[in-house]
Write a protein that holds these residues in place. Structure first.
Motif, PDB file in Angstrom:
ATOM      1  N   SER A  78       0.808  -1.223   0.000  1.00  0.00           N
ATOM      2  CA  SER A  78       0.000   0.000   0.000  1.00  0.00           C
ATOM      3  C   SER A  78       0.842   1.273   0.000  1.00  0.00           C
ATOM      4  N   LEU A  79       1.958   1.273   0.711  1.00  0.00           N
ATOM      5  CA  LEU A  79       2.831   2.434   0.726  1.00  0.00           C
ATOM      6  C   LEU A  79       3.788   2.405  -0.459  1.00  0.00           C
ATOM      7  N   ALA A  80       4.265   1.213  -0.810  1.00  0.00           N
ATOM      8  CA  ALA A  80       5.202   1.097  -1.930  1.00  0.00           C
ATOM      9  C   ALA A  80       4.579   1.578  -3.232  1.00  0.00           C
ATOM     10  N   MET A  81       3.272   1.351  -3.415  1.00  0.00           N
ATOM     11  CA  MET A  81       2.645   1.770  -4.671  1.00  0.00           C
ATOM     12  C   MET A  81       2.615   3.279  -4.832  1.00  0.00           C
ATOM     13  N   MET A  82       2.669   3.990  -3.703  1.00  0.00           N
ATOM     14  CA  MET A  82       2.673   5.455  -3.787  1.00  0.00           C
ATOM     15  C   MET A  82       4.009   5.994  -4.309  1.00  0.00           C
ATOM     16  N   ASP A  83       5.060   5.195  -4.179  1.00  0.00           N
ATOM     17  CA  ASP A  83       6.379   5.587  -4.666  1.00  0.00           C
ATOM     18  C   ASP A  83       6.711   4.964  -6.022  1.00  0.00           C
ATOM     19  N   ALA A  84       5.828   4.094  -6.527  1.00  0.00           N
ATOM     20  CA  ALA A  84       6.102   3.373  -7.770  1.00  0.00           C
ATOM     21  C   ALA A  84       5.790   4.239  -8.985  1.00  0.00           C
ATOM     22  N   ASP A  85       6.301   3.804 -10.140  1.00  0.00           N
ATOM     23  CA  ASP A  85       6.037   4.492 -11.399  1.00  0.00           C
ATOM     24  C   ASP A  85       4.559   4.341 -11.752  1.00  0.00           C
ATOM     25  N   ARG A  86       3.860   5.441 -11.883  1.00  0.00           N
ATOM     26  CA  ARG A  86       2.422   5.402 -12.141  1.00  0.00           C
ATOM     27  C   ARG A  86       2.077   5.617 -13.608  1.00  0.00           C
ATOM     28  N   LYS A  87       3.060   5.656 -14.475  1.00  0.00           N
ATOM     29  CA  LYS A  87       2.800   5.860 -15.895  1.00  0.00           C
ATOM     30  C   LYS A  87       1.940   4.722 -16.439  1.00  0.00           C
ATOM     31  N   GLY A  88       0.847   5.060 -17.089  1.00  0.00           N
ATOM     32  CA  GLY A  88      -0.057   4.061 -17.635  1.00  0.00           C
ATOM     33  C   GLY A  88      -0.997   3.445 -16.631  1.00  0.00           C
ATOM     34  N   MET A  89      -0.948   3.894 -15.391  1.00  0.00           N
ATOM     35  CA  MET A  89      -1.809   3.332 -14.348  1.00  0.00           C
ATOM     36  C   MET A  89      -3.107   4.141 -14.226  1.00  0.00           C
ATOM     37  N   ASP A  90      -4.198   3.421 -14.058  1.00  0.00           N
ATOM     38  CA  ASP A  90      -5.511   4.060 -13.944  1.00  0.00           C
ATOM     39  C   ASP A  90      -6.003   4.143 -12.500  1.00  0.00           C
ATOM     40  N   TYR A  91      -5.424   3.333 -11.635  1.00  0.00           N
ATOM     41  CA  TYR A  91      -5.887   3.323 -10.247  1.00  0.00           C
ATOM     42  C   TYR A  91      -4.785   2.848  -9.319  1.00  0.00           C
ATOM     43  N   LEU A  92      -4.949   3.163  -8.040  1.00  0.00           N
ATOM     44  CA  LEU A  92      -4.180   2.594  -6.944  1.00  0.00           C
ATOM     45  C   LEU A  92      -5.207   2.051  -5.951  1.00  0.00           C
ATOM     46  N   PHE A  93      -4.943   0.865  -5.398  1.00  0.00           N
ATOM     47  CA  PHE A  93      -5.917   0.271  -4.476  1.00  0.00           C
ATOM     48  C   PHE A  93      -5.204  -0.156  -3.193  1.00  0.00           C
ATOM     49  N   PHE A 176       9.665 -13.491  22.398  1.00  0.00           N
ATOM     50  CA  PHE A 176       8.288 -13.307  21.955  1.00  0.00           C
ATOM     51  C   PHE A 176       8.225 -12.160  20.952  1.00  0.00           C
ATOM     52  N   ARG A 177       7.551 -12.398  19.837  1.00  0.00           N
ATOM     53  CA  ARG A 177       7.423 -11.367  18.808  1.00  0.00           C
ATOM     54  C   ARG A 177       6.137 -11.601  18.023  1.00  0.00           C
ATOM     55  N   ILE A 178       5.689 -10.573  17.344  1.00  0.00           N
ATOM     56  CA  ILE A 178       4.556 -10.670  16.426  1.00  0.00           C
ATOM     57  C   ILE A 178       5.048 -10.184  15.069  1.00  0.00           C
ATOM     58  N   ASP A 179       5.180 -11.089  14.114  1.00  0.00           N
ATOM     59  CA  ASP A 179       5.715 -10.727  12.799  1.00  0.00           C
ATOM     60  C   ASP A 179       4.677  -9.958  11.988  1.00  0.00           C
ATOM     61  N   SER A 180       5.181  -9.103  11.102  1.00  0.00           N
ATOM     62  CA  SER A 180       4.292  -8.356  10.211  1.00  0.00           C
ATOM     63  C   SER A 180       5.019  -8.086   8.902  1.00  0.00           C
ATOM     64  N   THR A 181       4.319  -7.452   7.981  1.00  0.00           N
ATOM     65  CA  THR A 181       4.969  -6.971   6.767  1.00  0.00           C
ATOM     66  C   THR A 181       5.780  -5.715   7.090  1.00  0.00           C
ATOM     67  N   ASP A 182       6.566  -5.279   6.122  1.00  0.00           N
ATOM     68  CA  ASP A 182       7.400  -4.092   6.283  1.00  0.00           C
ATOM     69  C   ASP A 182       6.505  -2.867   6.520  1.00  0.00           C
ATOM     70  N   PRO A 183       6.637  -2.184   7.657  1.00  0.00           N
ATOM     71  CA  PRO A 183       5.717  -1.092   7.989  1.00  0.00           C
ATOM     72  C   PRO A 183       5.888   0.165   7.133  1.00  0.00           C
ATOM     73  N   VAL A 184       6.969   0.255   6.348  1.00  0.00           N
ATOM     74  CA  VAL A 184       7.131   1.435   5.482  1.00  0.00           C
ATOM     75  C   VAL A 184       6.786   1.104   4.036  1.00  0.00           C
ATOM     76  N   LYS A 185       6.310  -0.120   3.783  1.00  0.00           N
ATOM     77  CA  LYS A 185       5.945  -0.495   2.424  1.00  0.00           C
ATOM     78  C   LYS A 185       4.548  -1.094   2.315  1.00  0.00           C
ATOM     79  N   SER A 186       4.096  -1.757   3.374  1.00  0.00           N
ATOM     80  CA  SER A 186       2.836  -2.498   3.325  1.00  0.00           C
ATOM     81  C   SER A 186       1.893  -2.019   4.421  1.00  0.00           C
ATOM     82  N   ASN A 187       0.603  -2.012   4.107  1.00  0.00           N
ATOM     83  CA  ASN A 187      -0.370  -1.445   5.033  1.00  0.00           C
ATOM     84  C   ASN A 187      -0.534  -2.235   6.319  1.00  0.00           C
ATOM     85  N   SER A 188      -0.577  -3.557   6.252  1.00  0.00           N
ATOM     86  CA  SER A 188      -0.816  -4.307   7.495  1.00  0.00           C
ATOM     87  C   SER A 188       0.299  -4.059   8.499  1.00  0.00           C
ATOM     88  N   GLY A 189       1.558  -3.996   8.018  1.00  0.00           N
ATOM     89  CA  GLY A 189       2.669  -3.657   8.908  1.00  0.00           C
ATOM     90  C   GLY A 189       2.588  -2.230   9.401  1.00  0.00           C
TER      91      GLY A 189
END
Length: 365
Positions: A78-93, A176-189
């Motif tokens: 979710s965060l990575a898509m905001m930094d990605a190349d948006r040329k030719g893209m019609d939407y971000l979700f 003890f830990r709770i794993d997640s996705t990368d918090p600066v690239k993915s929404n769940s993290g």
């Protein structure tokens, strides 16, 4: 020449047949030519991995085809898509309004955006871990069979570098830990990071000042997980594949296990008695928001908001409706320990605090 009665009848029948044939030809020629098949309009954009199951669903594709559109995607956090190349893209979700605000700060311009689905952030673990943590006091199990994680106690345990054995899971290795996705690239993290920041702020939504105070502590909690996936779907698949020894507990979306139960029933049958869904206390809502970058993206947004797609997204993929209407009981999925109503939910920090949180975590990577 006098014709016999049988010949007269035969001639009349022949003339009748000729009349029918001629009339049919005249009628057909008078009808408008059938319309030429119209070419479907192709719409493409960036999509959070947890929604791929919906976009690949044949029933969803059929609903899109009726509107004259064919939908394509590229998977991105979710965060990575905001930094990605948006040329030719019609939407971000992306999967949250926080990601939308992050995109706005990065100069992403949407002509229209709206919340399409909702899904609570949950934890996934294994039965042996859940029962151990209930005995250890971090978790409880209510009368309906649903598990709940006391996030204040969980954060305290992680900050104190408590081991799995100390919190009740004696077979666990390390801290003890709770794993997640990368918090600066993915929404769940990212939403997990926001939840940690809120817990560290006494249960109140984190502020710019509290993030500045607690940023290093939050970063140290994520450091326990080592390398992190950038897609929530990849993270969930790794959790299922690697097992309890490698991934004792992870952050995910409620919809992921519901989707698995419907679309991969054989796989769900194999893990049904082991994988446990846990509702954090408190948790946060993930608000899946479609950002239309052009008119074609707007067409997709309109499709996603139709009752037919909202019903499909719930019944086959576990996404709660945008307005929480039209969805029947979660018991339809046959997933043990799920809840119709989420009892304890915290608001996300405001945009300034979220941006400060992302910047702080980026600086520590």
């Amino acid at each position: 020449m006098k014709l016999s009665k049988s010949k007269i009848i035969g001639l009349i029948a022949l003339l009748a047949v000729v009349g029918v044939v001629c009339g049919t030809l005249v009628w057909r020629q008078s009808q408008p030519a059938p319309a030429e098949p119209t070419e479907q309009v192709s719409i493409t954009g960036y999509l959070g991995g947890e929604k791929i199951g919906l976009f690949d669903d044949a029933k969803f594709k059929a609903l899109a085809a009726k509107q004259g559109i064919a939908i394509d995607y590229r998977k991105a956090g979710s965060l990575a898509m905001m930094d990605a190349d948006r040329k030719g893209m019609d939407y971000l979700f992306p999967s949250s309004r926080a990601a939308v605000e992050y995109g706005n700060a990065k100069g992403v311009k949407a002509i229209q955006s709206d919340i399409v689905f909702n899904s609570p952030i949950v934890l996934y673990t294994h039965k042996a871990v859940a029962d151990g943590l209930v005995n250890g006091g971090l978790m409880t199990k209510d009368d309906s069979g649903a598990y709940h994680m006391d996030m204040a106690k969980a954060v305290d345990a992680m900050v104190a570098n408590t081991t799995w054995a100390d919190v009740g899971y004696t077979a666990g290795y390390g801290q003890f830990r709770i794993d997640s996705t990368d918090p600066v690239k993915s929404n769940s993290g990212n939403e997990y990071a926001a939840l940690l920041a809120t817990v560290l702020n006494g249960g109140q939504p984190a502020t710019v000042d509290s993030v500045a105070r607690d940023g290093k502590t939050i970063a140290s909690i994520f450091a326990k997980s080592g390398w992190m996936e950038t897609s929530s779907e990849d993270s969930f698949n790794q959790f299922l594949t690697l097992g309890v020894g490698s991934k004792p507990m992870m952050v995910g979306y409620e919809s992921q296990l519901l989707d698995l139960a419907v679309n991969q029933p054989d796989a769900f049958k194999q893990i049904k008695d082991d994988v446990v869904i846990v509702y954090p206390t408190p948790t946060v809502w993930s608000t899946h928001t479609l950002m239309a970058l052009d008119e074609k993206g707007g067409t997709l947004l309109n499709l996603l908001k139709t009752p037919a797609v909202q019903k499909l997204a719930w019944e086959r993929h576990g996404f709660r409706a945008a307005n929480f209407a039209g969805t029947d009981s979660i018991s339809r999925f046959g997933v043990p320990g799920t809840l119709d109503q989420i009892p304890a939910v915290s608001e996300l920090p405001n945009n300034d605090a979220m941006q400060q949180l992302i910047a702080t975590l980026q600086s520590t990577q």
